[in-house]
Design a protein around this motif. Structure first.
Motif, PDB file in Angstrom:
ATOM      1  N   VAL A   1       0.842  -1.198   0.000  1.00  0.00           N
ATOM      2  CA  VAL A   1       0.000   0.000   0.000  1.00  0.00           C
ATOM      3  C   VAL A   1       0.879   1.251   0.000  1.00  0.00           C
ATOM      4  CG1 VAL A   1      -1.610   1.345   1.368  1.00  0.00           C
ATOM      5  CG2 VAL A   1      -1.969  -1.093   1.079  1.00  0.00           C
ATOM      6  N   THR A   2       1.907   1.249   0.817  1.00  0.00           N
ATOM      7  CA  THR A   2       2.706   2.472   0.882  1.00  0.00           C
ATOM      8  C   THR A   2       3.458   2.722  -0.434  1.00  0.00           C
ATOM      9  OG1 THR A   2       4.381   1.173   1.982  1.00  0.00           O
ATOM     10  CG2 THR A   2       3.041   2.622   3.360  1.00  0.00           C
ATOM     11  N   ASP A   3       3.835   1.632  -1.143  1.00  0.00           N
ATOM     12  CA  ASP A   3       4.507   1.835  -2.432  1.00  0.00           C
ATOM     13  C   ASP A   3       3.579   2.509  -3.433  1.00  0.00           C
ATOM     14  OD1 ASP A   3       6.850  -0.943  -2.810  1.00  0.00           O
ATOM     15  OD2 ASP A   3       7.044   1.108  -2.071  1.00  0.00           O
TER      16      ASP A   3
ATOM     17  N   ALA B   1       1.662   7.313  -6.317  1.00  0.00           N
ATOM     18  CA  ALA B   1       0.566   8.239  -6.635  1.00  0.00           C
ATOM     19  C   ALA B   1       0.945   9.667  -6.222  1.00  0.00           C
ATOM     20  CB  ALA B   1      -0.714   7.802  -5.931  1.00  0.00           C
ATOM     21  N   LYS B   2       1.560   9.764  -5.053  1.00  0.00           N
ATOM     22  CA  LYS B   2       1.964  11.101  -4.590  1.00  0.00           C
ATOM     23  C   LYS B   2       3.006  11.701  -5.507  1.00  0.00           C
ATOM     24  CE  LYS B   2       1.216  11.333   0.354  1.00  0.00           C
ATOM     25  NZ  LYS B   2       1.813  11.235   1.686  1.00  0.00           N
TER      26      LYS B   2
ATOM     27  N   ALA C   1       2.962  16.332 -11.660  1.00  0.00           N
ATOM     28  CA  ALA C   1       1.961  16.982 -12.500  1.00  0.00           C
ATOM     29  C   ALA C   1       1.859  18.466 -12.178  1.00  0.00           C
ATOM     30  CB  ALA C   1       0.602  16.312 -12.318  1.00  0.00           C
ATOM     31  N   ARG C   2       2.374  18.868 -10.993  1.00  0.00           N
ATOM     32  CA  ARG C   2       2.230  20.274 -10.619  1.00  0.00           C
ATOM     33  C   ARG C   2       3.483  21.092 -10.902  1.00  0.00           C
ATOM     34  NH1 ARG C   2       2.273  20.459  -5.328  1.00  0.00           N
ATOM     35  NH2 ARG C   2       2.064  18.240  -4.952  1.00  0.00           N
TER      36      ARG C   2
END
Lengths: 132, 125
Positions: free
Chosen positions: B7-9, B14-15, B21-22
């Motif tokens: 999950v953390t990977d 995603a983060k 993207a920003r």
């Protein structure tokens, strides 16, 4: 299109939150003023010089830095500045330089100038972008 | 059953994707420029009547694709196209901006008869 903005008193000494989202007319980027500045710098730096591959990179960097610092002294608050300089040798070949920008045309603008002599040409463009 | 590590990977990826993207991310801008130049100029020979068209196409297509990235930036795209005749060319730029959020990319391309230099500056809003 009507712009509403709050006119705050400009105090260069202290930092205060001003909520301005547009420059006043007097504080807008003025292309003609910057164009004259570029022309003087180019004439002073390159006037009568011949193209020398060893020195040209220094000339281009020094022109870029000098134009940028002079534009900063013109007092354009809240403007970010980008200066581009291209110097090339004159051998009769064809060259084309130009740019396209995505910006706010009410507040942002550019100024450009070309200097040519028999052995080199120099094209400089200054872009002023308002920071909201 | 999903282990705690998996999950953390995914979350990390995603983060990271969201962060990229920003911000101003040079590799994706380089990709855009190289695709556009190979499409517009490719291996064609320099001709004075075509240069105007190439120049307009390169700058406009690069700008459109940059806008398509949907980032909060103002973009400046500059392009210099020069015939290969043995002459030298130096391009430099000096910028007064916020170095944490703004950035620029310079991309050079050449074929047998033409040199192309594209500079992209991204200034955050």
């Amino acid at each position: 299109l009507i712009h509403f903005y709050k006119r705050t008193s400009v105090d260069y000494g202290t930092e205060e939150c001003s909520f301005t989202i547009r420059p006043d007319f007097a504080g807008k980027f003025k292309p003609m003023q910057v164009k004259e500045l570029i022309a003087t710098t180019l004439n002073d730096t390159l006037g009568g010089r011949l193209y020398d591959p060893n020195k040209v990179s220094n000339w281009s960097k020094s022109i870029a830095d000098s134009v940028k610092s002079q534009v900063k002294t013109l007092g354009y608050d809240r403007y970010k500045i980008v200066v581009e300089v291209v110097i090339g040798e004159q051998r009769g070949e064809g060259v084309r330089m130009g740019s396209r920008c995505l910006w706010d045309s009410d507040t942002d603008n550019y100024a450009s100038e070309v200097y040519m002599n028999d052995s080199l040409f120099c094209c400089t463009a200054v872009f002023g972008l308002y920071y909201y | 059953m999903i282990s705690a590590e998996e999950v953390t990977d995914e979350e990390k990826q995603a983060k990271e994707a969201e962060r990229l993207a920003r911000i101003f991310h040079p590799p994706e801008i380089n990709d855009i420029i190289s695709e556009v130049i190979t499409e517009v100029v490719g291996q064609q020979t320099y001709h004075y009547s075509k240069v105007g068209e190439w120049h307009g196409n390169i700058t406009e297509q690069v700008l459109q694709r940059l806008v398509g990235l949907g980032k909060g930036f103002k973009w400046i795209v500059t392009c210099v196209i020069m015939q290969k005749a043995g002459a030298g060319l130096h391009a430099s730029h000096s910028c007064y901006w916020d170095a944490k959020t703004d950035g620029s990319v310079t991309y050079t391309y050449d074929n047998r008869t033409t040199n192309v230099v594209v500079q992209v500056h991204g200034v955050s809003i």
